[in-house]
Design a protein around this motif. Structure first.
Motif, mmCIF file in Angstrom:
data_model
loop_
_atom_site.group_PDB
_atom_site.id
_atom_site.type_symbol
_atom_site.label_atom_id
_atom_site.label_comp_id
_atom_site.label_asym_id
_atom_site.label_seq_id
_atom_site.Cartn_x
_atom_site.Cartn_y
_atom_site.Cartn_z
ATOM 1 N N LEU A 1 -95.096 -12.810 -93.768
ATOM 2 C CA LEU A 1 -95.560 -12.456 -92.432
ATOM 3 C C LEU A 1 -97.066 -12.208 -92.502
ATOM 4 O O LEU A 1 -97.529 -11.232 -93.109
ATOM 5 C CB LEU A 1 -94.824 -11.218 -91.936
ATOM 6 N N ALA A 2 -97.834 -13.122 -91.898
ATOM 7 C CA ALA A 2 -99.289 -13.026 -91.941
ATOM 8 C C ALA A 2 -99.787 -11.858 -91.101
ATOM 9 O O ALA A 2 -99.217 -11.538 -90.055
ATOM 10 C CB ALA A 2 -99.915 -14.329 -91.438
ATOM 11 N N VAL B 1 -98.908 -10.498 -87.169
ATOM 12 C CA VAL B 1 -98.626 -9.123 -86.757
ATOM 13 C C VAL B 1 -99.530 -8.746 -85.582
ATOM 14 O O VAL B 1 -99.068 -8.172 -84.583
ATOM 15 C CB VAL B 1 -98.808 -8.135 -87.930
ATOM 16 N N ILE B 2 -100.805 -9.084 -85.674
ATOM 17 C CA ILE B 2 -101.745 -8.766 -84.595
ATOM 18 C C ILE B 2 -101.372 -9.523 -83.322
ATOM 19 O O ILE B 2 -101.377 -8.953 -82.219
ATOM 20 C CB ILE B 2 -103.194 -9.088 -85.026
ATOM 21 N N GLU B 3 -101.026 -10.796 -83.456
ATOM 22 C CA GLU B 3 -100.590 -11.571 -82.288
ATOM 23 C C GLU B 3 -99.325 -10.975 -81.670
ATOM 24 O O GLU B 3 -99.196 -10.891 -80.450
ATOM 25 C CB GLU B 3 -100.335 -13.029 -82.685
ATOM 26 N N ALA B 4 -98.396 -10.554 -82.520
ATOM 27 C CA ALA B 4 -97.150 -9.960 -82.033
ATOM 28 C C ALA B 4 -97.419 -8.645 -81.321
ATOM 29 O O ALA B 4 -96.732 -8.310 -80.343
ATOM 30 C CB ALA B 4 -96.168 -9.769 -83.189
ATOM 31 N N LEU B 5 -98.402 -7.895 -81.782
ATOM 32 C CA LEU B 5 -98.753 -6.641 -81.114
ATOM 33 C C LEU B 5 -99.239 -6.880 -79.684
ATOM 34 O O LEU B 5 -99.022 -6.050 -78.806
ATOM 35 C CB LEU B 5 -99.824 -5.883 -81.898
ATOM 36 N N ALA C 1 -102.252 -3.595 -91.058
ATOM 37 C CA ALA C 1 -102.633 -4.862 -90.425
ATOM 38 C C ALA C 1 -103.730 -4.649 -89.384
ATOM 39 O O ALA C 1 -104.698 -5.410 -89.328
ATOM 40 C CB ALA C 1 -101.416 -5.524 -89.785
ATOM 41 N N LEU C 2 -103.592 -3.607 -88.580
ATOM 42 C CA LEU C 2 -104.608 -3.317 -87.562
ATOM 43 C C LEU C 2 -105.950 -2.970 -88.201
ATOM 44 O O LEU C 2 -106.995 -3.490 -87.789
ATOM 45 C CB LEU C 2 -104.150 -2.162 -86.668
#
Length: 70
Positions: free
Chosen positions: A25-26, A30-34, A58-59
Motif C-alpha cells: 500500500l503506497a 493512503v493520501i488519496e484514500a484520505l 503517511a501524512l
C-alpha cells in the motif's frame, strides 16, 4: 516524529515507491484514500490493514516531502 519506521521504500516493491511497512500500500494511495475517506474509521474499514500510526506516518511523510519550489 523523527523517523518513519512505518514507511519503507524498496526497489522490488511498487518500483521503489514509499509504502506502508510490510504491505503493498503506497503512501500516495493512503493520501488519496484520505481525500475520499476523511473519517479515519471509514478509511480503516476500506483498508483494514492500516493502523492509525500508519496514517499519521503517511501524512507526515507526504507533508515533509512536498516540493516547496512550486
Amino acid at each position: 516524529m523523527g523517523t518513519f519506521d512505518r514507511i519503507a521504500s524498496m526497489p522490488t516493491i511498487l518500483n521503489g515507491q514509499p509504502t506502508i511497512q510490510g504491505s503493498r500500500l503506497a503512501v500516495r494511495r493512503v493520501i488519496e484514500a484520505l481525500a475520499a475517506y476523511p473519517n479515519w474509521d471509514d478509511l480503516r474499514r476500506e483498508y483494514p490493514e492500516l493502523e492509525p500510526e500508519d496514517i499519521r506516518h503517511a501524512l507526515e511523510f507526504a507533508a515533509r516531502n512536498q516540493d516547496d519550489s512550486v
